[in-house]
Motif scaffolding. Structure first.
Motif, PDB file in Angstrom:
ATOM      1  N   VAL A   1     109.546  87.651 109.152  1.00 53.93           N
ATOM      2  CA  VAL A   1     109.066  88.672 110.100  1.00 53.93           C
ATOM      3  C   VAL A   1     108.530  87.992 111.354  1.00 53.93           C
ATOM      4  O   VAL A   1     108.860  88.375 112.486  1.00 53.93           O
ATOM      5  CB  VAL A   1     107.968  89.547 109.446  1.00 53.93           C
ATOM      6  CG1 VAL A   1     107.296  90.434 110.480  1.00 53.93           C
ATOM      7  CG2 VAL A   1     108.567  90.402 108.329  1.00 53.93           C
ATOM      8  N   LYS A   2     107.734  86.943 111.145  1.00 53.71           N
ATOM      9  CA  LYS A   2     107.138  86.254 112.293  1.00 53.71           C
ATOM     10  C   LYS A   2     108.237  85.641 113.175  1.00 53.71           C
ATOM     11  O   LYS A   2     108.174  85.725 114.403  1.00 53.71           O
ATOM     12  CB  LYS A   2     106.193  85.168 111.783  1.00 53.71           C
ATOM     13  CG  LYS A   2     105.292  84.657 112.845  1.00 53.71           C
ATOM     14  CD  LYS A   2     104.127  83.877 112.292  1.00 53.71           C
ATOM     15  CE  LYS A   2     103.412  83.237 113.472  1.00 53.71           C
ATOM     16  NZ  LYS A   2     103.094  81.852 113.298  1.00 53.71           N
ATOM     17  N   GLU A   3     109.228  85.065 112.522  1.00 54.90           N
ATOM     18  CA  GLU A   3     110.304  84.407 113.278  1.00 54.90           C
ATOM     19  C   GLU A   3     111.025  85.415 114.188  1.00 54.90           C
ATOM     20  O   GLU A   3     111.304  85.130 115.353  1.00 54.90           O
ATOM     21  CB  GLU A   3     111.291  83.756 112.296  1.00 54.90           C
ATOM     22  CG  GLU A   3     112.305  82.817 112.948  1.00 54.90           C
ATOM     23  CD  GLU A   3     113.640  83.492 113.228  1.00 54.90           C
ATOM     24  OE1 GLU A   3     114.144  83.352 114.349  1.00 54.90           O
ATOM     25  OE2 GLU A   3     114.160  84.202 112.339  1.00 54.90           O
TER      26      GLU A   3
ATOM     27  N   ALA B   1     116.422  82.884 119.684  1.00 56.14           N
ATOM     28  CA  ALA B   1     115.847  84.042 120.377  1.00 56.14           C
ATOM     29  C   ALA B   1     116.958  85.014 120.778  1.00 56.14           C
ATOM     30  O   ALA B   1     116.807  86.241 120.625  1.00 56.14           O
ATOM     31  CB  ALA B   1     115.082  83.571 121.607  1.00 56.14           C
ATOM     32  N   GLY B   2     118.073  84.499 121.261  1.00 55.84           N
ATOM     33  CA  GLY B   2     119.183  85.350 121.697  1.00 55.84           C
ATOM     34  C   GLY B   2     119.654  86.285 120.591  1.00 55.84           C
ATOM     35  O   GLY B   2     119.891  87.481 120.820  1.00 55.84           O
TER      36      GLY B   2
ATOM     37  N   GLY C   1     116.368  90.600 102.663  1.00 54.11           N
ATOM     38  CA  GLY C   1     116.712  91.971 103.078  1.00 54.11           C
ATOM     39  C   GLY C   1     116.390  92.195 104.553  1.00 54.11           C
ATOM     40  O   GLY C   1     117.160  92.826 105.288  1.00 54.11           O
ATOM     41  N   PHE C   2     115.253  91.665 104.983  1.00 51.36           N
ATOM     42  CA  PHE C   2     114.828  91.822 106.378  1.00 51.36           C
ATOM     43  C   PHE C   2     115.813  91.102 107.311  1.00 51.36           C
ATOM     44  O   PHE C   2     116.301  91.673 108.286  1.00 51.36           O
ATOM     45  CB  PHE C   2     113.413  91.250 106.542  1.00 51.36           C
ATOM     46  CG  PHE C   2     112.835  91.432 107.911  1.00 51.36           C
ATOM     47  CD1 PHE C   2     112.423  92.684 108.352  1.00 51.36           C
ATOM     48  CD2 PHE C   2     112.698  90.361 108.775  1.00 51.36           C
ATOM     49  CE1 PHE C   2     111.887  92.858 109.625  1.00 51.36           C
ATOM     50  CE2 PHE C   2     112.172  90.518 110.046  1.00 51.36           C
ATOM     51  CZ  PHE C   2     111.766  91.769 110.472  1.00 51.36           C
ATOM     52  N   GLU C   3     116.154  89.871 106.981  1.00 45.64           N
ATOM     53  CA  GLU C   3     117.131  89.110 107.780  1.00 45.64           C
ATOM     54  C   GLU C   3     118.464  89.855 107.863  1.00 45.64           C
ATOM     55  O   GLU C   3     119.139  89.862 108.888  1.00 45.64           O
ATOM     56  CB  GLU C   3     117.405  87.754 107.113  1.00 45.64           C
ATOM     57  CG  GLU C   3     116.286  86.754 107.247  1.00 45.64           C
ATOM     58  CD  GLU C   3     116.385  85.982 108.552  1.00 45.64           C
ATOM     59  OE1 GLU C   3     115.423  86.082 109.328  1.00 45.64           O
ATOM     60  OE2 GLU C   3     117.404  85.331 108.802  1.00 45.64           O
ATOM     61  N   GLN C   4     118.816  90.459 106.737  1.00 45.48           N
ATOM     62  CA  GLN C   4     120.114  91.122 106.633  1.00 45.48           C
ATOM     63  C   GLN C   4     120.247  92.288 107.616  1.00 45.48           C
ATOM     64  O   GLN C   4     121.337  92.554 108.131  1.00 45.48           O
ATOM     65  CB  GLN C   4     120.315  91.617 105.192  1.00 45.48           C
ATOM     66  CG  GLN C   4     121.738  91.936 104.838  1.00 45.48           C
ATOM     67  CD  GLN C   4     122.563  90.703 104.478  1.00 45.48           C
ATOM     68  OE1 GLN C   4     122.091  89.829 103.777  1.00 45.48           O
ATOM     69  NE2 GLN C   4     123.790  90.630 104.966  1.00 45.48           N
ATOM     70  N   ILE C   5     119.137  92.979 107.903  1.00 43.10           N
ATOM     71  CA  ILE C   5     119.203  94.119 108.843  1.00 43.10           C
ATOM     72  C   ILE C   5     119.710  93.625 110.199  1.00 43.10           C
ATOM     73  O   ILE C   5     120.592  94.231 110.825  1.00 43.10           O
ATOM     74  CB  ILE C   5     117.799  94.732 109.096  1.00 43.10           C
ATOM     75  CG1 ILE C   5     117.028  94.990 107.809  1.00 43.10           C
ATOM     76  CG2 ILE C   5     117.898  96.005 109.929  1.00 43.10           C
ATOM     77  CD1 ILE C   5     115.554  95.340 108.081  1.00 43.10           C
ATOM     78  N   PHE C   6     119.140  92.506 110.638  1.00 41.48           N
ATOM     79  CA  PHE C   6     119.458  91.979 111.971  1.00 41.48           C
ATOM     80  C   PHE C   6     120.857  91.369 111.992  1.00 41.48           C
ATOM     81  O   PHE C   6     121.613  91.536 112.935  1.00 41.48           O
ATOM     82  CB  PHE C   6     118.388  90.958 112.390  1.00 41.48           C
ATOM     83  CG  PHE C   6     117.044  91.601 112.540  1.00 41.48           C
ATOM     84  CD1 PHE C   6     116.638  92.124 113.752  1.00 41.48           C
ATOM     85  CD2 PHE C   6     116.200  91.760 111.448  1.00 41.48           C
ATOM     86  CE1 PHE C   6     115.425  92.770 113.889  1.00 41.48           C
ATOM     87  CE2 PHE C   6     114.989  92.400 111.569  1.00 41.48           C
ATOM     88  CZ  PHE C   6     114.588  92.914 112.793  1.00 41.48           C
ATOM     89  N   LYS C   7     121.157  90.649 110.902  1.00 43.80           N
ATOM     90  CA  LYS C   7     122.485  90.032 110.788  1.00 43.80           C
ATOM     91  C   LYS C   7     123.575  91.097 110.843  1.00 43.80           C
ATOM     92  O   LYS C   7     124.546  90.989 111.583  1.00 43.80           O
ATOM     93  CB  LYS C   7     122.558  89.286 109.445  1.00 43.80           C
ATOM     94  CG  LYS C   7     123.862  88.594 109.191  1.00 43.80           C
ATOM     95  CD  LYS C   7     123.930  88.040 107.773  1.00 43.80           C
ATOM     96  CE  LYS C   7     122.690  87.232 107.441  1.00 43.80           C
ATOM     97  NZ  LYS C   7     122.849  86.408 106.244  1.00 43.80           N
ATOM     98  N   ASN C   8     123.378  92.154 110.069  1.00 42.42           N
ATOM     99  CA  ASN C   8     124.399  93.194 110.001  1.00 42.42           C
ATOM    100  C   ASN C   8     124.548  93.914 111.343  1.00 42.42           C
ATOM    101  O   ASN C   8     125.655  94.285 111.742  1.00 42.42           O
ATOM    102  CB  ASN C   8     124.081  94.167 108.859  1.00 42.42           C
ATOM    103  CG  ASN C   8     124.196  93.478 107.494  1.00 42.42           C
ATOM    104  OD1 ASN C   8     124.458  92.284 107.425  1.00 42.42           O
ATOM    105  ND2 ASN C   8     123.996  94.213 106.425  1.00 42.42           N
TER     106      ASN C   8
END
Ligand code: NDP
Length: 450
Positions: free
Chosen positions: A27-29, A430-431, A109-116
């Motif tokens: 989350v912090k990242e 960041a991008g 799961g959190f990473e996956q939202i952004f990845k998807n």
């Protein structure tokens, strides 16, 4: 961080999720890089965009009882974190590994939202798995475990609801056993309910290769943007599982020399270039240890892992591809890589670099391809598998690979454009976060408070 709203939410996330270090790290990242968007959209605070995105829509935990070959009853714990369905059905892999716990499931799961979101395809974010350890288990034990796991999971998934796939410890064999059990319980052939299936019953050609190939396509684009390439470079790759093996295959095809690979026990270094056919035989066929490489290549070197830092990062390399697991590349390892003149680090695993390692690499001018963008080829090809299942039709290997390549090029371009737009050119970490967050926040505003 100067944004007060952001700081307030991060503090609250810490209070709400004690003992979940991996989740807090993820989350912090992400949040620490989206400040420029929040500064431009003051209304996001009133709409509680951050508070909503860090809270899973649903977490399911369940008992998985099964009987081993000695007749002993074993009880494992199963998880499915249905994190976010904003832009499509929940989608994300299942991991079977003894380290699995709620924090790891939530970070993934959190990473996956952004990845998807970055793939540009209509898929939401989820992750699941179990603390079951497949190592040393017989084929019958694996089948019994998978059947018991699916006997509970089936009621929570569906091809328009939630579509799991593989991850660490879950490959085509496990997906097959789970698919069989799902089909039996549901009495329906819903091909799109799981991805990573074998080709004989609805899998996609090139899905097995997709994450590793996609990683190399992404890193290739990143190198190209900095007037460099894989050609003639040395590459070290941690892990020797699905992602690592196919990253090695594509890096070699792009003219690189892969000199080292690893597993959780240690790493091998072969200055002539890794014999990938042998690695495939040891890992995909025999399910053995990487140290067995020395049985055929006497002049290769094996180094046992003794502490937190993997010995693979001590090897001099131009390009490092961490493809094993989270937090496997520490600040110490990053320092070794920089000392040895590393040019680029491409994350094949999810969150393989610690935050300190990433910060250090960026500070030293190393190009970093962030996991949520660089390893998105796997889930993107899973979505292509779902579309083939819906169409009841197959694409050829070349067709799938061409679609994958196009998706990875687009993902890189969108990371670059966003890094440039928000004044952090060259920082693709960041991008990636900015590109994904922008898309998700816009969809959240459109869908109202849900
Ligand atoms: P596999 O199970 O096929 O391989 C995992 C590899 O990593 C093995 O070599 C394993 O060694 C090593 N490894 C696992 N845990 C550890 C650990 N704690 N310490 C050191 N080494 C470890 O998994 P995948 O290749 O599928 O996944 C690798 C990474 O890529 C994960 O982070 C996963 O989330 C990510 N990923 C995978 C995708 C996919 O399509 N498969 C898609 C996107 C991301 P050993 O055999 O000794 O355990």
């Amino acid at each position: 961080m100067a944004n007060v709203y952001l700081e307030k939410v991060l503090e609250q996330v810490k209070i709400n999720n004690p003992n979940e270090p991996e989740f807090l790290q993820a989350v912090k990242e992400v949040l620490s890089t989206v400040e420029p968007i929040l500064d431009n959209h003051k209304e996001y605070e009133k709409l509680a965009i951050l508070e909503r995105i860090v809270e899973p829509e649903r977490i399911i935990t369940f008992r998985v009882p099964w009987v081993n070959d000695n007749g002993k009853i074993i009880v494992n714990r199963g998880y499915r974190v249905q994190f976010n369905s904003l832009i499509g059905p929940y989608k994300g892999g299942l991991r079977f590994h003894p380290t699995v716990n709620q924090s790891i499931m939530k970070f993934l799961g959190f990473e996956q939202i952004f990845k998807n979101a970055l793939t540009g395809l209509p898929i939401g974010g989820a992750k699941g798995g179990s603390d079951f350890d497949p190592k040393g288990k017989s084929d019958t034990e694996i089948m019994k475990f998978c059947q018991s796991f699916m006997t509970e999971l089936y009621r929570h998934i569906g091809q328009d609801v939630d579509v799991p796939a593989g991850d660490i410890g879950v490959g085509a064999r496990e997906i097959g056993y789970m698919f069989g059990q799902y089909k039996r319980i549901r009495n329906a052939y819903e091909g799109g309910v799981l991805t990573g299936k074998a080709i004989s019953y609805g899998g996609s050609l090139a899905r097995k290769e997709a994450t590793g190939y996609g990683l190399v396509f992404y890193v290739r684009e990143m190198l190209k943007a900095h007037e460099s390439s894989f050609n003639g470079k040395t590459v070290t790759i941690s892990g020797s599982g699905n992602v690592a093996i196919y990253a090695a295959e594509k890096a070699i095809a792009h003219g690189a020399k892969v000199v080292a690979m690893s597993d959780s026990n240690g790493c091998i270094y072969d200055f002539k270039g890794i014999d990938l056919d042998l690695i495939k035989e040891i890992k995909e066929v025999k399910r053995g240890r990487i140290s067995e490489y020395l049985d055929k290549h006497y002049d290769a070197v094996y180094t046992e892992r003794t502490g937190v830092d993997s010995p693979i990062w001590e090897i001099k390399t131009d390009i490092a591809l961490p493809c094993a697991t989270q937090n496997e590349l520490t600040l110490n390892s990053a320092k070794m890589l920089v000392e040895n003149g590393v040019l680029a680090v491409g994350e094949g695993a999810n969150m393989p670099c610690t935050q300190e390692a990433t910060d250090y690499l960026l500070e030293k001018g190393v190009l970093v391809a962030p996991a949520k963008a660089a390893n998105a080829g796997g889930v993107a090809t899973s979505a292509i598998e779902m579309s083939q299942n819906s169409m009841r039709f197959y694409y050829t290997f070349e067709e799938v690979e061409a679609k994958l390549e196009r998706i990875m090029v687009n993902i890189f371009n969108s990371c670059k454009e966003n890094a440039d737009k928000y004044g952090c050119s060259g920082n693709y970490v960041a991008g990636a976060n900015l590109a994904a967050f922008d898309k998700l926040a816009t969809a959240m505003v459109a869908q109202g408070v849900v």
